[in-house]
Scaffold this motif. Structure first.
Motif, PDB file in Angstrom:
ATOM      1  N   LEU A 175       0.828  -1.203   0.000  1.00 18.59           N
ATOM      2  CA  LEU A 175       0.000   0.000   0.000  1.00 18.59           C
ATOM      3  C   LEU A 175       0.865   1.257   0.000  1.00 18.59           C
ATOM      4  O   LEU A 175       0.533   2.258  -0.653  1.00 18.59           O
ATOM      5  CB  LEU A 175      -0.942  -0.011   1.209  1.00 18.59           C
ATOM      6  CG  LEU A 175      -2.069  -1.042   1.182  1.00 18.59           C
ATOM      7  CD1 LEU A 175      -2.875  -0.983   2.470  1.00 18.59           C
ATOM      8  CD2 LEU A 175      -2.979  -0.828  -0.021  1.00 18.59           C
ATOM      9  N   LEU A 176       1.991   1.197   0.707  1.00 19.13           N
ATOM     10  CA  LEU A 176       2.928   2.330   0.708  1.00 19.13           C
ATOM     11  C   LEU A 176       3.548   2.529  -0.674  1.00 19.13           C
ATOM     12  O   LEU A 176       3.765   3.663  -1.111  1.00 19.13           O
ATOM     13  CB  LEU A 176       4.022   2.099   1.754  1.00 19.13           C
ATOM     14  CG  LEU A 176       3.586   2.183   3.222  1.00 19.13           C
ATOM     15  CD1 LEU A 176       4.723   1.762   4.144  1.00 19.13           C
ATOM     16  CD2 LEU A 176       3.114   3.597   3.560  1.00 19.13           C
ATOM     17  N   ILE A 177       3.835   1.417  -1.342  1.00 15.70           N
ATOM     18  CA  ILE A 177       4.390   1.508  -2.699  1.00 15.70           C
ATOM     19  C   ILE A 177       3.368   2.121  -3.653  1.00 15.70           C
ATOM     20  O   ILE A 177       3.700   2.962  -4.491  1.00 15.70           O
ATOM     21  CB  ILE A 177       4.840   0.121  -3.191  1.00 15.70           C
ATOM     22  CG1 ILE A 177       6.009  -0.387  -2.340  1.00 15.70           C
ATOM     23  CG2 ILE A 177       5.261   0.184  -4.660  1.00 15.70           C
ATOM     24  CD1 ILE A 177       6.408  -1.816  -2.631  1.00 15.70           C
ATOM     25  N   PHE A 178       2.100   1.696  -3.533  1.00 19.17           N
ATOM     26  CA  PHE A 178       1.042   2.286  -4.361  1.00 19.17           C
ATOM     27  C   PHE A 178       0.928   3.783  -4.105  1.00 19.17           C
ATOM     28  O   PHE A 178       0.681   4.568  -5.031  1.00 19.17           O
ATOM     29  CB  PHE A 178      -0.305   1.613  -4.075  1.00 19.17           C
ATOM     30  CG  PHE A 178      -0.542   0.354  -4.866  1.00 19.17           C
ATOM     31  CD1 PHE A 178      -0.502   0.370  -6.247  1.00 19.17           C
ATOM     32  CD2 PHE A 178      -0.820  -0.839  -4.225  1.00 19.17           C
ATOM     33  CE1 PHE A 178      -0.730  -0.781  -6.993  1.00 19.17           C
ATOM     34  CE2 PHE A 178      -1.047  -1.996  -4.956  1.00 19.17           C
ATOM     35  CZ  PHE A 178      -1.001  -1.970  -6.342  1.00 19.17           C
ATOM     36  N   LYS A 179       1.117   4.174  -2.863  1.00 17.89           N
ATOM     37  CA  LYS A 179       1.061   5.597  -2.523  1.00 17.89           C
ATOM     38  C   LYS A 179       2.190   6.357  -3.210  1.00 17.89           C
ATOM     39  O   LYS A 179       2.001   7.478  -3.699  1.00 17.89           O
ATOM     40  CB  LYS A 179       1.137   5.771  -0.998  1.00 17.89           C
ATOM     41  CG  LYS A 179       0.837   7.179  -0.530  1.00 17.89           C
ATOM     42  CD  LYS A 179       0.795   7.258   0.990  1.00 17.89           C
ATOM     43  CE  LYS A 179       0.467   8.672   1.449  1.00 17.89           C
ATOM     44  NZ  LYS A 179       0.428   8.768   2.931  1.00 17.89           N
ATOM     45  N   LYS A 180       3.395   5.752  -3.245  1.00 20.25           N
ATOM     46  CA  LYS A 180       4.521   6.375  -3.956  1.00 20.25           C
ATOM     47  C   LYS A 180       4.231   6.506  -5.449  1.00 20.25           C
ATOM     48  O   LYS A 180       4.692   7.439  -6.105  1.00 20.25           O
ATOM     49  CB  LYS A 180       5.789   5.542  -3.753  1.00 20.25           C
ATOM     50  CG  LYS A 180       6.412   5.656  -2.375  1.00 20.25           C
ATOM     51  CD  LYS A 180       7.712   4.869  -2.330  1.00 20.25           C
ATOM     52  CE  LYS A 180       8.395   4.978  -0.983  1.00 20.25           C
ATOM     53  NZ  LYS A 180       9.675   4.231  -0.965  1.00 20.25           N
ATOM     54  N   LEU A 181       3.468   5.540  -5.969  1.00 17.86           N
ATOM     55  CA  LEU A 181       3.116   5.558  -7.387  1.00 17.86           C
ATOM     56  C   LEU A 181       1.997   6.545  -7.691  1.00 17.86           C
ATOM     57  O   LEU A 181       1.676   6.784  -8.860  1.00 17.86           O
ATOM     58  CB  LEU A 181       2.684   4.156  -7.841  1.00 17.86           C
ATOM     59  CG  LEU A 181       3.786   3.103  -7.942  1.00 17.86           C
ATOM     60  CD1 LEU A 181       3.179   1.714  -8.071  1.00 17.86           C
ATOM     61  CD2 LEU A 181       4.701   3.387  -9.113  1.00 17.86           C
ATOM     62  N   GLY A 182       1.394   7.100  -6.654  1.00 23.03           N
ATOM     63  CA  GLY A 182       0.284   8.026  -6.846  1.00 23.03           C
ATOM     64  C   GLY A 182      -1.033   7.329  -7.088  1.00 23.03           C
ATOM     65  O   GLY A 182      -1.985   7.935  -7.613  1.00 23.03           O
ATOM     66  N   LYS A 183      -1.115   6.052  -6.730  1.00 23.07           N
ATOM     67  CA  LYS A 183      -2.340   5.268  -6.902  1.00 23.07           C
ATOM     68  C   LYS A 183      -3.129   5.250  -5.600  1.00 23.07           C
ATOM     69  O   LYS A 183      -2.568   5.028  -4.537  1.00 23.07           O
ATOM     70  CB  LYS A 183      -2.016   3.833  -7.320  1.00 23.07           C
ATOM     71  CG  LYS A 183      -1.118   3.712  -8.544  1.00 23.07           C
ATOM     72  CD  LYS A 183      -1.802   4.180  -9.801  1.00 23.07           C
ATOM     73  CE  LYS A 183      -0.898   3.984 -11.018  1.00 23.07           C
ATOM     74  NZ  LYS A 183      -1.524   4.484 -12.259  1.00 23.07           N
ATOM     75  N   ASN A 184      -4.433   5.463  -5.727  1.00 26.59           N
ATOM     76  CA  ASN A 184      -5.287   5.485  -4.545  1.00 26.59           C
ATOM     77  C   ASN A 184      -5.815   4.080  -4.260  1.00 26.59           C
ATOM     78  O   ASN A 184      -6.895   3.698  -4.699  1.00 26.59           O
ATOM     79  CB  ASN A 184      -6.449   6.458  -4.757  1.00 26.59           C
ATOM     80  CG  ASN A 184      -7.286   6.613  -3.505  1.00 26.59           C
ATOM     81  OD1 ASN A 184      -6.818   6.336  -2.394  1.00 26.59           O
ATOM     82  ND2 ASN A 184      -8.516   7.057  -3.673  1.00 26.59           N
ATOM     83  N   PHE A 185      -5.009   3.297  -3.549  1.00 24.23           N
ATOM     84  CA  PHE A 185      -5.377   1.923  -3.214  1.00 24.23           C
ATOM     85  C   PHE A 185      -5.532   1.812  -1.703  1.00 24.23           C
ATOM     86  O   PHE A 185      -4.632   2.185  -0.954  1.00 24.23           O
ATOM     87  CB  PHE A 185      -4.304   0.937  -3.694  1.00 24.23           C
ATOM     88  CG  PHE A 185      -4.649   0.263  -4.989  1.00 24.23           C
ATOM     89  CD1 PHE A 185      -5.153  -1.024  -5.011  1.00 24.23           C
ATOM     90  CD2 PHE A 185      -4.467   0.921  -6.194  1.00 24.23           C
ATOM     91  CE1 PHE A 185      -5.471  -1.644  -6.202  1.00 24.23           C
ATOM     92  CE2 PHE A 185      -4.776   0.314  -7.390  1.00 24.23           C
ATOM     93  CZ  PHE A 185      -5.287  -0.979  -7.394  1.00 24.23           C
ATOM     94  N   ASP A 186      -6.682   1.264  -1.275  1.00 22.22           N
ATOM     95  CA  ASP A 186      -6.838   0.997   0.146  1.00 22.22           C
ATOM     96  C   ASP A 186      -6.687  -0.508   0.392  1.00 22.22           C
ATOM     97  O   ASP A 186      -6.450  -1.286  -0.537  1.00 22.22           O
ATOM     98  CB  ASP A 186      -8.194   1.494   0.665  1.00 22.22           C
ATOM     99  CG  ASP A 186      -9.360   0.920  -0.135  1.00 22.22           C
ATOM    100  OD1 ASP A 186      -9.185  -0.118  -0.810  1.00 22.22           O
ATOM    101  OD2 ASP A 186     -10.455   1.511  -0.082  1.00 22.22           O
ATOM    102  N   GLU A 187      -6.823  -0.903   1.634  1.00 27.99           N
ATOM    103  CA  GLU A 187      -6.618  -2.309   2.002  1.00 27.99           C
ATOM    104  C   GLU A 187      -7.619  -3.226   1.316  1.00 27.99           C
ATOM    105  O   GLU A 187      -7.266  -4.329   0.889  1.00 27.99           O
ATOM    106  CB  GLU A 187      -6.716  -2.460   3.526  1.00 27.99           C
ATOM    107  CG  GLU A 187      -5.598  -1.754   4.275  1.00 27.99           C
ATOM    108  CD  GLU A 187      -5.743  -1.914   5.775  1.00 27.99           C
ATOM    109  OE1 GLU A 187      -6.517  -2.781   6.202  1.00 27.99           O
ATOM    110  OE2 GLU A 187      -5.067  -1.182   6.515  1.00 27.99           O
ATOM    111  N   LYS A 188      -8.863  -2.782   1.210  1.00 26.81           N
ATOM    112  CA  LYS A 188      -9.906  -3.626   0.614  1.00 26.81           C
ATOM    113  C   LYS A 188      -9.619  -3.914  -0.857  1.00 26.81           C
ATOM    114  O   LYS A 188      -9.774  -5.054  -1.326  1.00 26.81           O
ATOM    115  CB  LYS A 188     -11.270  -2.958   0.762  1.00 26.81           C
ATOM    116  CG  LYS A 188     -11.776  -2.888   2.196  1.00 26.81           C
ATOM    117  CD  LYS A 188     -13.142  -2.234   2.261  1.00 26.81           C
ATOM    118  CE  LYS A 188     -13.645  -2.180   3.701  1.00 26.81           C
ATOM    119  NZ  LYS A 188     -14.965  -1.517   3.792  1.00 26.81           N
TER     120      LYS A 188
END
Length: 299
Positions: free
Chosen positions: A16-29
């Motif tokens: 999830l932290l990596i997705f955040k670095k990528l600028g992607k809005n991904f949550d746990e679900k």
């Protein structure tokens, strides 16, 4: 509970932290749904193609591992694009510095140039300097720590050292830009030499060999149904097909892992995804040909 927390951090939170670095809005679900799908899809494919239990387990593990590796690979691709386009930014900075303007103005010109993955990084540096009012050295250090790029960190150190001890920054950046271009050219030449051999090997082992094996199996199946009393014709049973799929699966997995090494180096995550792709293609080609083959030979 501690083990569950460690597993959660390594499998979910880290990605999830990596997705955040990528600028992607991904949550746990959402990410958990991806992991569930990566488990369900291979099980469905295995049931459709009637794979053995061992093949089903291997396919499921590969798909699940690939889903876990995907965020890291996407981030690595982002960094690779950053490093690939960095010489363009350096030449813009060199022209700006040679015209007598400051390093801040040179960074501003890079931001205006809208270079993929590079301008956004320099925009962060400029934001920290102009809006957060921190020093150039601190801004470069903070942004370098965010991005896992050795080349950008090296560029940051060069600019910091130049501001501390003086010197001609333009000439230093010219040397760095030329070195990066030479390295990229060498890498392209190396890949072009190996690309044809890798492509032919991929086509032969992952597509042609499974297709030929399936066609031969289909031919013997048709012979057994149409010609009776000939003992020399091999009998192809469903168990034989399963064993053949097991062999194709393991062979294409190994080939995929070996193919990824000349292109990406010894990167386990890249090897995992490449093996997943080659395995899927090899099995699907065999299954489609063994299913359609009897129709071809019976007409």
């Amino acid at each position: 509970m501690n083990y569950l927390y460690i597993i959660y951090n390594s499998l979910i939170k880290r990605n999830l932290l990596i997705f955040k670095k990528l600028g992607k809005n991904f949550d746990e679900k959402k990410f958990f749904l991806i992991l569930v799908l990566s488990t369900i899809i291979p099980i469905i494919l295995s049931n459709i193609m009637k794979l053995s239990f061992k093949s089903t387990v291997i396919m499921t593990l590969l798909y699940f591992g690939s889903a876990l590796s995907l965020p890291s690979i996407l981030y690595e691709s982002k960094i690779e694009t950053l490093e690939k386009n960095l010489p363009k930014a350096l030449y813009i900075m060199i022209l700006t510095l040679d015209s007598g303007r400051s390093i801040n103005e040179a960074i501003s010109e890079v931001v205006k140039a809208n270079i993929k993955e590079v301008s956004s990084v320099f925009a962060k540096v400029l934001y920290l300097i102009e809006k957060q009012k921190i020093s150039f050295e601190e801004a470069i250090t903070v942004v370098s720590a965010i991005y896992e790029s050795k080349i950008f960190k090296m560029l940051g150190k060069i600019m910091i050292e130049n501001r501390k001890y003086g010197g001609n920054l333009s000439d230093t950046l010219k040397t760095l830009a030329k070195t990066l271009e030479d390295f990229q050219l060498y890498r392209k030449q190396l890949l072009s030499v190996t690309a044809n051999g890798l492509a032919m090997g991929f086509i032969m082992i992952c597509l042609v060999v499974p297709a030929i094996a399936a066609l031969l199996g289909s031919y013997f199946i048709v012979l057994n149904k149409t010609i009776t009393g000939i003992s020399k014709v091999p009998h192809i049973s469903p168990e034989d097909i399963k064993r053949c799929l097991d062999v194709i699966q393991m062979g294409t997995i190994v080939v995929g892992a070996l193919f990824s090494v000349p292109i990406f180096g010894f990167n386990i995550k890249r090897m995992l995804i490449t093996s997943c792709i080659t395995m899927t293609l090899g099995i699907l080609v065999f299954y489609l040909m063994i299913s359609l083959g009897p129709l071809l030979f019976s007409t």
